[in-house]
Design a protein around this motif. Structure first.
Motif, PDB file in Angstrom:
ATOM      1  N   LYS A   1      53.873  14.416  30.525  1.00  0.00           N
ATOM      2  CA  LYS A   1      53.241  13.504  31.472  1.00  0.00           C
ATOM      3  C   LYS A   1      51.817  13.969  31.784  1.00  0.00           C
ATOM      4  N   LEU A   2      51.633  15.267  31.964  1.00  0.00           N
ATOM      5  CA  LEU A   2      50.292  15.800  32.227  1.00  0.00           C
ATOM      6  C   LEU A   2      49.351  15.564  31.055  1.00  0.00           C
TER       7      LEU A   2
ATOM      8  N   LEU B   1      48.366  11.864  31.163  1.00  0.00           N
ATOM      9  CA  LEU B   1      47.380  11.603  32.216  1.00  0.00           C
ATOM     10  C   LEU B   1      46.014  12.170  31.835  1.00  0.00           C
ATOM     11  N   GLY B   2      46.009  13.371  31.260  1.00  0.00           N
ATOM     12  CA  GLY B   2      44.753  13.976  30.818  1.00  0.00           C
ATOM     13  C   GLY B   2      44.084  13.156  29.734  1.00  0.00           C
ATOM     14  N   THR B   3      44.872  12.620  28.830  1.00  0.00           N
ATOM     15  CA  THR B   3      44.335  11.774  27.759  1.00  0.00           C
ATOM     16  C   THR B   3      43.720  10.506  28.335  1.00  0.00           C
ATOM     17  N   ALA B   4      44.381   9.916  29.331  1.00  0.00           N
ATOM     18  CA  ALA B   4      43.830   8.720  29.975  1.00  0.00           C
ATOM     19  C   ALA B   4      42.497   9.029  30.634  1.00  0.00           C
ATOM     20  N   VAL B   5      42.429  10.136  31.341  1.00  0.00           N
ATOM     21  CA  VAL B   5      41.182  10.526  32.007  1.00  0.00           C
ATOM     22  C   VAL B   5      40.092  10.791  30.974  1.00  0.00           C
TER      23      VAL B   5
ATOM     24  N   GLY C   1      43.419   2.574  32.926  1.00  0.00           N
ATOM     25  CA  GLY C   1      43.725   3.989  32.717  1.00  0.00           C
ATOM     26  C   GLY C   1      43.659   4.796  33.999  1.00  0.00           C
ATOM     27  N   THR C   2      42.608   4.549  34.779  1.00  0.00           N
ATOM     28  CA  THR C   2      42.453   5.290  36.025  1.00  0.00           C
ATOM     29  C   THR C   2      43.523   4.892  37.032  1.00  0.00           C
TER      30      THR C   2
ATOM     31  N   ALA D   1      46.753   6.603  36.036  1.00  0.00           N
ATOM     32  CA  ALA D   1      46.718   8.033  36.364  1.00  0.00           C
ATOM     33  C   ALA D   1      46.847   8.262  37.876  1.00  0.00           C
TER      34      ALA D   1
ATOM     35  N   ALA E   1      50.385   7.447  39.010  1.00  0.00           N
ATOM     36  CA  ALA E   1      51.299   8.535  38.647  1.00  0.00           C
ATOM     37  C   ALA E   1      51.136   9.713  39.599  1.00  0.00           C
ATOM     38  N   LEU E   2      49.902  10.036  39.939  1.00  0.00           N
ATOM     39  CA  LEU E   2      49.645  11.127  40.876  1.00  0.00           C
ATOM     40  C   LEU E   2      50.238  10.826  42.258  1.00  0.00           C
TER      41      LEU E   2
END
Length: 112
Positions: A91-92, A95-99, A69-70, A73, A76-77
């Motif tokens: 997409k945001l 990524l927020g869900t993964a974090v 997950g990290t 993310a 992607a960043l």
């Protein structure tokens, strides 16, 4: 013996190595450019080695989920910042869900 905090730091280093390896993969143009190709291979080898060290202390499932997950993310960043890839609200949210998932896994306190 590895402490749990050190294991998480090693896992973070593995994430960075994996994300840099993926950026190198993009720069390698299908392994046709030597330096980015070497960077890719070295970074991926380091990522796997560091993950192996981290899983001496962390639960494999938790470590892998946090790593994947990290890494996704961070990759992607890097794509957004370095390669001008698109960013969207969806997409945001992803990524927020993964974090958030990684934070929850870390809070679970799983150790080997």
């Amino acid at each position: 013996m590895l402490s749990q905090q050190l294991a998480w730091l090693i896992l973070a280093a593995s994430v960075i190595a994996e994300a840099l390896g993926t950026a190198g993969l993009k720069l390698s143009s299908g392994f046709t450019r030597l330096i980015p190709s070497i960077l890719t291979v070295v970074c991926y080898m380091a990522a796997v080695w560091l993950m192996a060290l981290a899983t001496k202390r962390l639960e494999m499932g938790t470590a892998y989920a946090a790593w994947a997950g990290t890494s996704a993310a961070l990759t992607a960043l890097i794509g957004i910042v370095c390669f001008a890839e698109t960013i969207s609200p969806l997409k945001l949210i992803g990524l927020g869900t993964a974090v958030l998932g990684i934070v929850l896994l870390n809070m679970s306190g799983g150790t080997s």
